[in-house]
Design a protein around this motif. Structure first.
Motif, mmCIF file in Angstrom:
data_model
loop_
_atom_site.group_PDB
_atom_site.id
_atom_site.type_symbol
_atom_site.label_atom_id
_atom_site.label_comp_id
_atom_site.label_asym_id
_atom_site.label_seq_id
_atom_site.Cartn_x
_atom_site.Cartn_y
_atom_site.Cartn_z
ATOM 1 N N THR A 221 -12.845 -14.964 13.737
ATOM 2 C CA THR A 221 -13.019 -16.373 13.368
ATOM 3 C C THR A 221 -13.995 -16.473 12.203
ATOM 4 O O THR A 221 -14.806 -15.584 11.968
ATOM 5 N N ASP A 222 -13.908 -17.580 11.471
ATOM 6 C CA ASP A 222 -14.722 -17.804 10.267
ATOM 7 C C ASP A 222 -14.542 -16.662 9.268
ATOM 8 O O ASP A 222 -15.513 -16.139 8.703
ATOM 9 N N VAL A 223 -13.280 -16.274 9.054
ATOM 10 C CA VAL A 223 -12.971 -15.163 8.153
ATOM 11 C C VAL A 223 -13.471 -15.473 6.745
ATOM 12 O O VAL A 223 -13.230 -16.555 6.205
ATOM 13 N N ILE A 224 -14.201 -14.511 6.159
ATOM 14 C CA ILE A 224 -14.668 -14.650 4.778
ATOM 15 C C ILE A 224 -13.627 -14.034 3.859
ATOM 16 O O ILE A 224 -13.315 -12.852 3.974
ATOM 17 N N ALA A 225 -13.071 -14.839 2.964
ATOM 18 C CA ALA A 225 -12.031 -14.355 2.059
ATOM 19 C C ALA A 225 -12.204 -15.003 0.692
ATOM 20 O O ALA A 225 -12.764 -16.093 0.564
ATOM 21 N N ALA A 226 -11.712 -14.304 -0.316
ATOM 22 C CA ALA A 226 -11.805 -14.806 -1.685
ATOM 23 C C ALA A 226 -10.732 -15.851 -1.941
ATOM 24 O O ALA A 226 -9.628 -15.782 -1.406
ATOM 25 N N VAL A 227 -11.067 -16.813 -2.760
ATOM 26 C CA VAL A 227 -10.112 -17.809 -3.233
ATOM 27 C C VAL A 227 -9.819 -17.472 -4.686
ATOM 28 O O VAL A 227 -10.708 -17.520 -5.533
ATOM 29 N N GLY A 228 -8.576 -17.092 -4.988
ATOM 30 C CA GLY A 228 -8.220 -16.630 -6.324
ATOM 31 C C GLY A 228 -8.142 -17.744 -7.345
ATOM 32 O O GLY A 228 -7.922 -18.920 -7.012
ATOM 33 N N ALA A 229 -8.296 -17.362 -8.616
ATOM 34 C CA ALA A 229 -8.251 -18.339 -9.710
ATOM 35 C C ALA A 229 -6.892 -19.024 -9.785
ATOM 36 O O ALA A 229 -6.811 -20.245 -9.968
ATOM 37 N N GLN A 230 -5.793 -18.243 -9.634
ATOM 38 C CA GLN A 230 -4.467 -18.840 -9.722
ATOM 39 C C GLN A 230 -4.225 -19.828 -8.600
ATOM 40 O O GLN A 230 -3.601 -20.874 -8.798
ATOM 41 N N PHE A 231 -4.748 -19.521 -7.411
ATOM 42 C CA PHE A 231 -4.610 -20.449 -6.291
ATOM 43 C C PHE A 231 -5.290 -21.787 -6.594
ATOM 44 O O PHE A 231 -4.732 -22.863 -6.361
ATOM 45 N N SER B 122 -15.113 -18.057 0.835
ATOM 46 C CA SER B 122 -15.388 -19.106 1.808
ATOM 47 C C SER B 122 -14.937 -18.656 3.182
ATOM 48 O O SER B 122 -14.199 -17.684 3.333
ATOM 49 N N ASN B 123 -15.375 -19.385 4.216
ATOM 50 C CA ASN B 123 -14.891 -19.153 5.583
ATOM 51 C C ASN B 123 -13.522 -19.810 5.715
ATOM 52 O O ASN B 123 -13.399 -21.026 5.523
ATOM 53 N N GLN B 124 -12.521 -18.998 6.042
ATOM 54 C CA GLN B 124 -11.153 -19.507 6.062
ATOM 55 C C GLN B 124 -10.533 -19.361 7.446
ATOM 56 O O GLN B 124 -9.573 -18.630 7.651
ATOM 57 N N ALA B 125 -11.125 -20.027 8.414
ATOM 58 C CA ALA B 125 -10.592 -20.156 9.780
ATOM 59 C C ALA B 125 -10.406 -18.821 10.484
ATOM 60 O O ALA B 125 -11.367 -18.076 10.617
ATOM 61 N N SER B 126 -9.185 -18.449 10.907
ATOM 62 C CA SER B 126 -9.033 -17.343 11.855
ATOM 63 C C SER B 126 -8.001 -16.322 11.392
ATOM 64 O O SER B 126 -7.101 -16.619 10.607
#
Length: 245
Positions: free
Chosen positions: A43-53, A87-91
């Motif tokens: 839970t509270d997975v830390i993942a990158a948010v890409g520029a294209q997204f 950011s934290n991206q849910a589960s």
């Protein structure tokens, strides 16, 4: 990428079980087998948010938070850069099996060894969305429901010949749900122990020059594929020496 002071720690619950089977009564050669099961929930997975997204979120959906991090040239109006972050991206929840079998036996003047590693992905859910059997053009974006790696080696005195076949089945990819083709890669090598301390190895990777399958959208670039699973380089050759002292 920029930092995010609002991040919270990830929390994980994991369990795994394994069985190893090494019978001493096997009629021909030596057999070793193992099976491992894993179940992981984060839970509270830390993942990158890409520029294209972020650009897509701003351009297609006019989301204010995404548009705020897209910085444009004040003169031309062209995109200059994007303030990407994590950011934290849910589960994230995943379960699966890893099965390995190795059989070794004397054959002719040498020793033959066959090794099969078969991985089964039962489930891979991100924020409740099932992704097993799908692919996106990102590192780690290809999630086959199964994958096979078969290796064969033959040792005679100071010589060892080795071959490997890696197989990934077809996956569903892209925003329109098209099917990406299966992928088979063959590698081969020969090793020669010239002395007790010096070894010479020659190998060919991607023997048949297989091209990586691509998703139609190329959502996160990476040459429209997942370079972690597929070979983005064609056939390659290498010769190496190792000296022990």
């Amino acid at each position: 990428a920029f930092g995010n002071p609002d991040l919270s720690p990830e929390t994980a619950e994991t369990s795994s079980y394994g069985i190893v089977f090494t019978p001493d009564w096997f009629p021909v050669g030596d057999l070793r087998a193992s099976i491992d099961y894993y179940d992981i929930a984060i839970t509270d997975v830390i993942a990158a948010v890409g520029a294209q997204f972020l650009i897509n979120q701003c351009y297609h959906f006019d989301i204010a938070a995404a548009c705020a991090v897209v910085v444009r040239d004040p003169v031309t109006g062209q995109v200059d850069f994007v303030n990407t972050s994590v950011s934290n991206q849910a589960s994230l929840e995943t379960q699966g099996y890893d099965i390995q079998v190795e059989w070794s036996l004397p054959l002719g003047p040498g020793q033959l060894t066959v090794n099969e590693l078969y991985s089964i992905l039962d489930s891979f859910q991100f924020n409740g969305i099932e992704l097993a059997g799908t692919t996106t053009a990102a590192i780690g974006g290809a999630l086959p429901e199964y994958k096979s790696v078969l290796s064969v080696s033959y040792n005679v005195g100071d010589w060892t010949a080795f071959g490997r076949w890696t197989y990934t089945p077809s996956l569903i990819g892209g925003t329109v749900g098209e099917e990406t083709p299966e992928a088979s890669y063959f590698d081969a090598s020969v090793r020669w122990n010239l002395t007790d301390s010096f070894t010479l190895t020659a190998n060919v990777d991607n023997l048949f020059d297989e091209a990586p399958p691509q998703t139609i959208d190329g959502f996160f670039s990476q040459a429209n594929t997942d370079p972690q699973v597929y070979r983005v380089l064609g056939r390659s050759f290498a010769v190496s020496g190792r000296y022990r002292f």
